[in-house]
Design a protein around this motif. Structure first.
Motif, PDB file in Angstrom:
ATOM      1  N   PHE A 103      40.400  31.452  40.095  1.00  0.00           N
ATOM      2  CA  PHE A 103      39.187  32.238  39.825  1.00  0.00           C
ATOM      3  C   PHE A 103      39.141  33.467  40.711  1.00  0.00           C
ATOM      4  N   ILE A 104      39.432  33.273  42.007  1.00  0.00           N
ATOM      5  CA  ILE A 104      39.339  34.408  42.930  1.00  0.00           C
ATOM      6  C   ILE A 104      40.330  35.488  42.518  1.00  0.00           C
ATOM      7  N   ILE A 105      41.544  35.070  42.164  1.00  0.00           N
ATOM      8  CA  ILE A 105      42.545  36.073  41.783  1.00  0.00           C
ATOM      9  C   ILE A 105      42.128  36.798  40.514  1.00  0.00           C
ATOM     10  N   THR A 106      41.592  36.035  39.544  1.00  0.00           N
ATOM     11  CA  THR A 106      41.134  36.703  38.323  1.00  0.00           C
ATOM     12  C   THR A 106      40.055  37.722  38.656  1.00  0.00           C
ATOM     13  N   GLY A 107      39.158  37.351  39.574  1.00  0.00           N
ATOM     14  CA  GLY A 107      38.112  38.285  39.991  1.00  0.00           C
ATOM     15  C   GLY A 107      38.696  39.547  40.590  1.00  0.00           C
ATOM     16  N   LEU A 108      39.697  39.364  41.468  1.00  0.00           N
ATOM     17  CA  LEU A 108      40.306  40.530  42.104  1.00  0.00           C
ATOM     18  C   LEU A 108      41.011  41.403  41.073  1.00  0.00           C
ATOM     19  N   MET A 109      41.717  40.740  40.124  1.00  0.00           N
ATOM     20  CA  MET A 109      42.379  41.525  39.068  1.00  0.00           C
ATOM     21  C   MET A 109      41.341  42.286  38.257  1.00  0.00           C
ATOM     22  N   GLY A 110      40.186  41.624  38.033  1.00  0.00           N
ATOM     23  CA  GLY A 110      39.115  42.275  37.280  1.00  0.00           C
ATOM     24  C   GLY A 110      38.620  43.509  38.000  1.00  0.00           C
ATOM     25  N   ILE A 111      38.470  43.411  39.337  1.00  0.00           N
ATOM     26  CA  ILE A 111      38.038  44.582  40.106  1.00  0.00           C
ATOM     27  C   ILE A 111      39.074  45.685  39.961  1.00  0.00           C
ATOM     28  N   GLY A 112      40.354  45.284  39.980  1.00  0.00           N
ATOM     29  CA  GLY A 112      41.415  46.276  39.789  1.00  0.00           C
ATOM     30  C   GLY A 112      41.285  46.974  38.448  1.00  0.00           C
ATOM     31  N   PHE A 113      41.040  46.180  37.409  1.00  0.00           N
ATOM     32  CA  PHE A 113      40.955  46.773  36.066  1.00  0.00           C
ATOM     33  C   PHE A 113      39.726  47.659  35.910  1.00  0.00           C
ATOM     34  N   MET A 114      38.723  47.426  36.793  1.00  0.00           N
ATOM     35  CA  MET A 114      37.509  48.234  36.660  1.00  0.00           C
ATOM     36  C   MET A 114      37.756  49.701  36.938  1.00  0.00           C
ATOM     37  N   MET A 161      44.126  52.647  23.461  1.00  0.00           N
ATOM     38  CA  MET A 161      44.130  52.679  24.922  1.00  0.00           C
ATOM     39  C   MET A 161      42.846  52.076  25.487  1.00  0.00           C
ATOM     40  N   ARG A 162      41.717  52.379  24.839  1.00  0.00           N
ATOM     41  CA  ARG A 162      40.460  51.810  25.306  1.00  0.00           C
ATOM     42  C   ARG A 162      40.501  50.287  25.246  1.00  0.00           C
ATOM     43  N   ALA A 163      41.023  49.756  24.114  1.00  0.00           N
ATOM     44  CA  ALA A 163      41.034  48.305  23.946  1.00  0.00           C
ATOM     45  C   ALA A 163      41.938  47.647  24.972  1.00  0.00           C
ATOM     46  N   VAL A 164      43.062  48.308  25.310  1.00  0.00           N
ATOM     47  CA  VAL A 164      43.973  47.675  26.267  1.00  0.00           C
ATOM     48  C   VAL A 164      43.391  47.727  27.680  1.00  0.00           C
ATOM     49  N   PHE A 165      42.937  48.903  28.114  1.00  0.00           N
ATOM     50  CA  PHE A 165      42.578  49.048  29.532  1.00  0.00           C
ATOM     51  C   PHE A 165      41.077  49.002  29.789  1.00  0.00           C
ATOM     52  N   VAL A 166      40.326  49.877  29.129  1.00  0.00           N
ATOM     53  CA  VAL A 166      38.915  50.009  29.486  1.00  0.00           C
ATOM     54  C   VAL A 166      38.127  48.771  29.072  1.00  0.00           C
ATOM     55  N   ASP A 167      38.265  48.388  27.810  1.00  0.00           N
ATOM     56  CA  ASP A 167      37.515  47.228  27.316  1.00  0.00           C
ATOM     57  C   ASP A 167      38.387  45.988  27.275  1.00  0.00           C
ATOM     58  N   ASN A 168      39.199  45.812  28.290  1.00  0.00           N
ATOM     59  CA  ASN A 168      40.098  44.656  28.285  1.00  0.00           C
ATOM     60  C   ASN A 168      39.317  43.367  28.023  1.00  0.00           C
ATOM     61  N   MET A 169      39.774  42.624  27.008  1.00  0.00           N
ATOM     62  CA  MET A 169      39.084  41.404  26.578  1.00  0.00           C
ATOM     63  C   MET A 169      38.811  40.468  27.741  1.00  0.00           C
ATOM     64  N   LEU A 170      39.802  40.324  28.616  1.00  0.00           N
ATOM     65  CA  LEU A 170      39.652  39.339  29.676  1.00  0.00           C
ATOM     66  C   LEU A 170      38.850  39.868  30.843  1.00  0.00           C
ATOM     67  N   PHE A 171      39.215  41.048  31.328  1.00  0.00           N
ATOM     68  CA  PHE A 171      38.607  41.482  32.578  1.00  0.00           C
ATOM     69  C   PHE A 171      37.275  42.178  32.368  1.00  0.00           C
ATOM     70  N   ALA A 172      37.033  42.692  31.172  1.00  0.00           N
ATOM     71  CA  ALA A 172      35.739  43.330  30.962  1.00  0.00           C
ATOM     72  C   ALA A 172      34.745  42.381  30.313  1.00  0.00           C
ATOM     73  N   TYR A 173      35.230  41.468  29.470  1.00  0.00           N
ATOM     74  CA  TYR A 173      34.289  40.595  28.751  1.00  0.00           C
ATOM     75  C   TYR A 173      34.537  39.107  28.967  1.00  0.00           C
ATOM     76  N   TYR A 174      35.577  38.762  29.703  1.00  0.00           N
ATOM     77  CA  TYR A 174      35.872  37.342  29.958  1.00  0.00           C
ATOM     78  C   TYR A 174      36.139  36.540  28.714  1.00  0.00           C
ATOM     79  N   LEU A 175      36.689  37.122  27.681  1.00  0.00           N
ATOM     80  CA  LEU A 175      36.932  36.327  26.484  1.00  0.00           C
ATOM     81  C   LEU A 175      38.318  35.697  26.567  1.00  0.00           C
ATOM     82  N   GLY A 176      38.396  34.473  26.058  1.00  0.00           N
ATOM     83  CA  GLY A 176      39.675  33.778  26.090  1.00  0.00           C
ATOM     84  C   GLY A 176      39.992  33.248  27.468  1.00  0.00           C
ATOM     85  N   MET A 177      38.941  33.011  28.253  1.00  0.00           N
ATOM     86  CA  MET A 177      39.136  32.577  29.629  1.00  0.00           C
ATOM     87  C   MET A 177      39.696  31.156  29.702  1.00  0.00           C
ATOM     88  N   CYS A 178      39.244  30.296  28.799  1.00  0.00           N
ATOM     89  CA  CYS A 178      39.633  28.883  28.907  1.00  0.00           C
ATOM     90  C   CYS A 178      41.133  28.735  28.775  1.00  0.00           C
TER      91      CYS A 178
END
Lengths: 205, 208
Positions: free
Chosen positions: A187-198, A9-26
């Protein structure tokens, strides 16, 4: 069991690869134009993460870590090969991707044609190497936990890219300022989704 | 200077018109994660520039001997070796920054700028041009990183490189640091604003 579940659960939501660490962004930005291809890439990434994490975990704990070679004999106990870990991890990932590509090409040509273009891309997807590096940093208790962590981060990534693709499909019809079109608004939408995931980040599981 | 026009173009193109981050969409992952402060942004920019430039030269020298099928693995190994060197150097001379950058030093390997430039440029050009191309792209990446780091640190903590910039009086008048700027998602929004400004000035880059 509880530990596995909480790691997942932590890996899926809390430490989400994309929204918490920006990995795999390209690849996230390049391939999220429609839901179907996004789903294909997400599944491929999850699969590679699940396969490479246990392998790298074994390598880390029985070859690379300080004192990891002690099973060879007492004289190897002081050897610390951890400076080689980057090289070894990326070699495992790249060769595994190549291997999977060949196996799929041989036994499931239909899947290969639909996934084919993404497979080589995955070798340089930061989420995969990131998974291995975080695994090294977090020092999991055993290979099972590492595998579950891989599965969780893969699924978190999959959720993110599919959600993004769905939003971008809808965006085609909206009225966006010209200079923001395409990359900017994504970019803006990804940012907003990231705030949501926070909002998950305070969860204690 | 002694540079020919073509070399100048290779070096200066990636700074604006062909910027790796905001036009080619390469190397975004690390551009976002390390920029909450100015100092790690600068260190990251320098590391990536060094790795891209030298990886480009090495691959360009080897380009006629690498078999096509396994070129990705060869490229990754060259890059991984260079990154290992950078990471050891950082550990030795800038340990605190290295701690802040954590896994992102290792992730330079999978920074798409590297693979993108190696595939698109170094495999087809001589070592000197490749070196300039790597340098140009590294600097283009660095500029964006420094801009993001500058604004995030200034607005988020009121400091630059750790020194207080916003005067104490402002705080007494009720000015408050914008804590949101430190959080990761704001990096994306700052990049979006940079893209907005850049494309508003260069109309030919706008997408339809």
């Amino acid at each position: 069991m509880e530990e596995l579940l909480s790691t997942f659960m932590r890996a899926v939501f809390v430490d989400n690869m994309l929204f918490a660490y920006y990995l795999g962004m390209c690849s996230f930005l390049a391939v999220s134009k429609n839901v179907k291809t996004a789903l294909g890439l997400g599944i491929a990434v999850t699969f590679i993460l699940v396969c490479t994490l246990p392998i790298n975990y074994m390598l880390e704990n029985y070859v690379l870590k300080e004192g990891a070679l002690s099973w060879l004999g007492a004289e190897y106990a002081g050897v610390n090969l951890s400076f080689l870990s980057l090289l070894i991890f990326i070699a495992v990932i790249a060769s595994f991707v190549q291997l999977v590509e060949m196996v799929i090409e041989r036994y499931a040509p239909a899947l290969y044609t639909s996934l084919g273009i993404f497979l080589p891309l995955i070798a340089v997807n930061c989420a995969i190497l990131g998974g291995s590096l975080f695994m090294q940093q977090k020092a999991f208790a055993n290979a099972g936990v590492a595998t579950v962590y891989g599965l969780g981060s893969g699924i978190g990534w999959l959720l993110a890219i599919v959600g993004m693709a769905a939003i971008r499909e809808k965006l085609t019809y909206s009225n966006i300022p010209k200079p923001l079109k395409g990359l900017g608004i994504t970019f803006i939408i990804t940012g907003l989704m990231g705030i949501g995931f926070m909002c998950f980040s305070g969860l204690k599981i | 200077m002694g540079l020919s026009n073509k070399s100048k173009e290779i070096l200066a193109g990636p700074l604006s018109k062909n910027n790796p981050v905001i036009i080619q969409m390469l190397g975004i992952c690390s551009a976002l994660a390390v920029t909450s402060k100015l100092e790690p942004s600068i260190v990251m920019a320098v590391s990536v520039t060094a790795v891209v430039a030298f990886a480009n030269v090495i691959i360009s020298l080897l380009r006629n001997t690498i078999p096509n099928r396994i070129r990705i693995i060869v490229q990754l190994v060259v890059v991984a070796a260079l990154v290992t060197i950078v990471s050891e150097v950082l550990k030795a001379f800038a340990f605190d920054v290295n701690k802040q950058l954590s896994v992102f030093v290792g992730l330079i390997i999978t920074n798409c700028i590297l693979m993108g430039r190696l595939e698109a440029f170094a495999l087809g050009n001589g070592p000197w041009e490749s070196f300039l191309d790597g340098l140009g792209n590294g600097l283009g990446y660095g500029i964006i990183l420094v801009i993001i780091g500058f604004f995030r640190e200034l607005l988020g903590s009121g400091t630059l490189l750790g020194f207080q910039v916003i005067p104490e009086v402002f705080y007494q008048w009720g000015y408050v640091n914008n804590g949101l700027m430190i959080l990761p998602p704001m990096a994306l929004i700052v990049v979006a604003v940079i893209i907005w400004v850049h494309r508003a000035r260069n109309k030919d880059l706008q997408e339809n």
